[in-house]
Design an enzyme around this catalytic site. Sequence first.
Site, short mmCIF file in Angstrom:
data_model
loop_
_atom_site.label_atom_id
_atom_site.label_comp_id
_atom_site.label_asym_id
_atom_site.label_seq_id
_atom_site.Cartn_x
_atom_site.Cartn_y
_atom_site.Cartn_z
N ASP A 180 -34.49 15.73 49.80
CA ASP A 180 -35.39 15.33 50.87
C ASP A 180 -35.10 13.87 51.20
O ASP A 180 -35.28 13.00 50.36
CB ASP A 180 -36.85 15.51 50.41
CG ASP A 180 -37.83 15.15 51.50
OD1 ASP A 180 -37.95 15.91 52.47
OD2 ASP A 180 -38.48 14.09 51.39
N GLU A 264 -32.56 19.34 54.76
CA GLU A 264 -33.43 19.72 55.88
C GLU A 264 -32.73 19.53 57.22
O GLU A 264 -31.72 18.85 57.32
CB GLU A 264 -34.70 18.88 55.85
CG GLU A 264 -34.41 17.40 56.02
CD GLU A 264 -35.50 16.54 55.43
OE1 GLU A 264 -36.66 16.84 55.70
OE2 GLU A 264 -35.19 15.59 54.71
N CYS A 317 -45.84 25.50 49.63
CA CYS A 317 -46.08 25.26 48.21
C CYS A 317 -44.86 25.75 47.43
O CYS A 317 -44.45 26.91 47.56
CB CYS A 317 -47.32 26.02 47.76
SG CYS A 317 -47.54 26.00 45.97
N CYS A 320 -46.22 28.71 44.74
CA CYS A 320 -46.57 30.08 45.10
C CYS A 320 -46.01 30.49 46.47
O CYS A 320 -46.06 31.65 46.83
CB CYS A 320 -48.08 30.26 45.09
SG CYS A 320 -48.92 29.45 46.47
N CYS A 336 -51.88 22.48 46.92
CA CYS A 336 -51.90 23.83 47.44
C CYS A 336 -53.32 24.36 47.42
O CYS A 336 -53.99 24.34 46.39
CB CYS A 336 -50.97 24.73 46.63
SG CYS A 336 -51.00 26.43 47.21
N CYS A 339 -53.05 28.14 45.24
CA CYS A 339 -52.90 28.22 43.78
C CYS A 339 -53.28 26.93 43.07
O CYS A 339 -53.29 26.86 41.85
CB CYS A 339 -51.47 28.63 43.41
SG CYS A 339 -50.26 27.31 43.63
N ASP A 346 -42.72 14.54 48.58
CA ASP A 346 -41.28 14.63 48.79
C ASP A 346 -40.60 15.54 47.76
O ASP A 346 -39.66 16.26 48.08
CB ASP A 346 -40.65 13.22 48.72
CG ASP A 346 -41.18 12.32 49.82
OD1 ASP A 346 -41.70 12.86 50.82
OD2 ASP A 346 -41.09 11.09 49.68
ZN LIG Z 1 -49.47 27.33 45.78
#
Ligand SMILES: [Zn+2]
Length: 396
Positions: A180, A264, A317, A320, A336, A339, A346
């Site tokens: 990143d 990216e 996330c 998850c 998140c 979860c 980053d």
């Molecule tokens: Zn999550």
Amino acid sequence: MLIAHKIALDPTNKQRTYFARGGGAARFAYNWALAEWRRQYKAGEKPSDVSLRRQLNAMKREQYPWMFDVSKCAVQEAIIDLGAAYRGFFEKRGKYPRFKKKGVYDSFCAANETGTFRTDGKRVKLPVVGWVRMRETVRFEGVLKRATVSREADRWFVSLTVDAPEVAASLPPQEAVGVDLGVTTLATLSQGEPIPGPKAHTALLKRLRRTSRRLSDKQRGSKNRAKAKRRLARLHARIANIRKDAAHKATTKLAKTFRRIGAEDLNVRGMTRNRRLARSIMDGGFFEFRRQLEYKARRYGSVVVVADRWFASSKTCSCCGSVEAELDLSQRRFRCSVCGFEADRDWNAAKNLEKLAASSAVSACGEERSGAVRKSRVKRASVKQEPNGNDELCAA
Ligand SMILES: [Zn+2]
């Protein structure tokens, strides 16, 4: 494999004058050929760089005798470049060629035949001007193919293209990593420590703000304004070089260590605003990082997997896989809501890019796009010149 190494020069005043003249001749030839190309095209003819070179050669003794003062390759190569620019335009890789302006990117080809130029330690022998001092020796072993002299702010550089033997490709030891790109840190990796931004940078950025403010105080057309402008250009070049140097170290290490590197899409990146950094510098830095990463990956046998522009690396996330609806730019930590996973923003983005790199289908070499299907971009086959003091690039 063709590798270009760009080295700063220490020319004498006489040599500087010659360089400026070489750049002028190349620009003139380019602009002449561009105007001629357009005229001939309108007249229903079929211009090409080959025919234009022949036409200019035939008339230059009569009309432009001053062209004989510089290496003939300066004029020839400028028209070849125009041909390449047109090809890029026809193949939809580039924009329609434009006229060159004085002082914007002054450069010219100084030699392209074996024997006309050579190096000897920290010196390079160029046609007409003879031996010119270089700041360092050529880093790559191999046959010298081409020399291009260019100006950056008020310094001159030579870019030497070397035909170097291929590096024996042993696969990098580790599997995948996500990268990143950042502003304060150069890059955050999903594996290992973040790569800090270059230090000299902060002080220079402060100076950059001050210098550009001073420029705007000066009266238009005044000598002081010209002076301030030169100072600003020098500073810009220096900051870009520092960033580029840091990027070189990081990208070499990445390409040598990891087989698959997730990165990216920069079009998304370009939209990020940051008050602390001149945007041109930041965007330029990102593109430079990616450019280096891609050619080095080809060299060391790793693959760069570029996320699709709709890939939400920051909002997803990494634990998850659920995507958050909103994530403010000022929010430095990712939380998140599904979860409860929490991590540095980053790092979370880098981790998602790593997963992407690890899961995408293997391609033979170089860059690969994931997500929505895209046509792979056609790389320019010719060697492009790089504005930096210690640069290398691959023209595979
Ligand atoms: Zn999550």
